[in-house]
Design a protein around this motif. Sequence first.
Motif, PDB file in Angstrom:
ATOM      1  N   GLU A 170       0.850  -1.503   0.174  1.00  0.00           N
ATOM      2  CA  GLU A 170      -0.017  -0.429   0.378  1.00  0.00           C
ATOM      3  C   GLU A 170       1.515   1.263  -0.153  1.00  0.00           C
ATOM      4  O   GLU A 170       0.546   1.736  -0.522  1.00  0.00           O
ATOM      5  CB  GLU A 170      -1.075   0.235   1.424  1.00  0.00           C
ATOM      6  N   LYS A 171       1.678   0.712   0.582  1.00  0.00           N
ATOM      7  CA  LYS A 171       2.878   2.218   0.767  1.00  0.00           C
ATOM      8  C   LYS A 171       3.643   2.724  -0.357  1.00  0.00           C
ATOM      9  O   LYS A 171       3.243   4.102  -0.634  1.00  0.00           O
ATOM     10  CB  LYS A 171       3.915   2.750   2.063  1.00  0.00           C
ATOM     11  N   ALA A 172       3.944   1.911  -1.006  1.00  0.00           N
ATOM     12  CA  ALA A 172       5.142   1.482  -1.770  1.00  0.00           C
ATOM     13  C   ALA A 172       4.114   2.104  -3.586  1.00  0.00           C
ATOM     14  O   ALA A 172       4.404   2.923  -4.057  1.00  0.00           O
ATOM     15  CB  ALA A 172       5.645   0.610  -3.122  1.00  0.00           C
ATOM     16  N   ALA A 173       3.083   1.984  -2.814  1.00  0.00           N
ATOM     17  CA  ALA A 173       1.839   2.297  -4.449  1.00  0.00           C
ATOM     18  C   ALA A 173       1.236   3.026  -4.433  1.00  0.00           C
ATOM     19  O   ALA A 173       1.177   4.081  -5.368  1.00  0.00           O
ATOM     20  CB  ALA A 173       0.414   1.498  -4.574  1.00  0.00           C
ATOM     21  N   SER A 174       1.372   4.276  -3.281  1.00  0.00           N
ATOM     22  CA  SER A 174       0.451   5.665  -3.113  1.00  0.00           C
ATOM     23  C   SER A 174       1.795   6.665  -3.285  1.00  0.00           C
ATOM     24  O   SER A 174       3.050   6.497  -2.971  1.00  0.00           O
ATOM     25  CB  SER A 174       0.630   6.113  -1.784  1.00  0.00           C
ATOM     26  N   PRO A 175       1.649   7.335  -4.350  1.00  0.00           N
ATOM     27  CA  PRO A 175       2.087   8.090  -5.151  1.00  0.00           C
ATOM     28  C   PRO A 175       3.229   9.376  -4.469  1.00  0.00           C
ATOM     29  O   PRO A 175       3.905  10.078  -4.523  1.00  0.00           O
ATOM     30  CB  PRO A 175       1.581   9.462  -6.135  1.00  0.00           C
ATOM     31  N   ALA A 176       2.699  10.031  -3.240  1.00  0.00           N
ATOM     32  CA  ALA A 176       3.172  10.492  -2.545  1.00  0.00           C
ATOM     33  C   ALA A 176       4.248   9.806  -1.342  1.00  0.00           C
ATOM     34  O   ALA A 176       4.849  10.737  -1.187  1.00  0.00           O
ATOM     35  CB  ALA A 176       1.906  11.015  -0.867  1.00  0.00           C
ATOM     36  N   THR A 177       4.530   8.635  -1.651  1.00  0.00           N
ATOM     37  CA  THR A 177       6.062   8.235  -1.408  1.00  0.00           C
ATOM     38  C   THR A 177       6.656   7.907  -2.007  1.00  0.00           C
ATOM     39  O   THR A 177       7.815   7.469  -1.353  1.00  0.00           O
ATOM     40  CB  THR A 177       5.407   7.287  -0.360  1.00  0.00           C
ATOM     41  N   ASN A 178       6.214   8.284  -3.508  1.00  0.00           N
ATOM     42  CA  ASN A 178       7.189   7.867  -4.310  1.00  0.00           C
ATOM     43  C   ASN A 178       7.876   8.996  -5.553  1.00  0.00           C
ATOM     44  O   ASN A 178       6.862   9.575  -5.809  1.00  0.00           O
ATOM     45  CB  ASN A 178       6.870   6.800  -5.441  1.00  0.00           C
TER      46      ASN A 178
END
Length: 178
Positions: A170-178
């Motif tokens: 979920e975290k990796a899929a979030s644009p805000a974290t990448n």
Amino acid sequence: MLAALKDGGYVVYLRHDRSDTSRSDIDPIDLADCAKQRPLSDAGRAHARQIGKAFATMHIPVDRVLASPVCRAAETAELAFPDLDRSTPHALVYTLALPAEQLGQAADELRTMLASPPPTTSNVVLVGHTTNLKEATGIWPKYEGGALVFRPDGRGSFELAGSIAPEAFEKAASPATN
């Protein structure tokens, strides 16, 4: 562990995503009838898409996807990796649906799959169940929608390289974290 997958060389054993535990498989399980099987929940379907988005967002190469024919595993594979061809090896047929005399054969086949290096700079994803991996390796995948990552050694063996919790996808899929 997700970052390590960018370089390839791993076999990712993904447990099917979150299922609707208010429904059970009808015994014996009928692989041709999804209505008689425990399905993915709506949250499981959404999370399976997040897994695929995490792989795409992080540019993790996947050569092929192999999935159990049980509907919740097949649907997880389809939702996460819709653009990749999928196959169903005997090793991923839900072991609780297999006759006892076929359990050893399925475990042997899964161990061979875990020990087989993927093509250079790519990964292979296996979508299955807790029981299959337990039969083959003694390891019980804890979370629906989580993964265990194996590194084949190229000489017929493998080692557990790490795990990926559902929340990591979920975290990796979030644009805000990448």
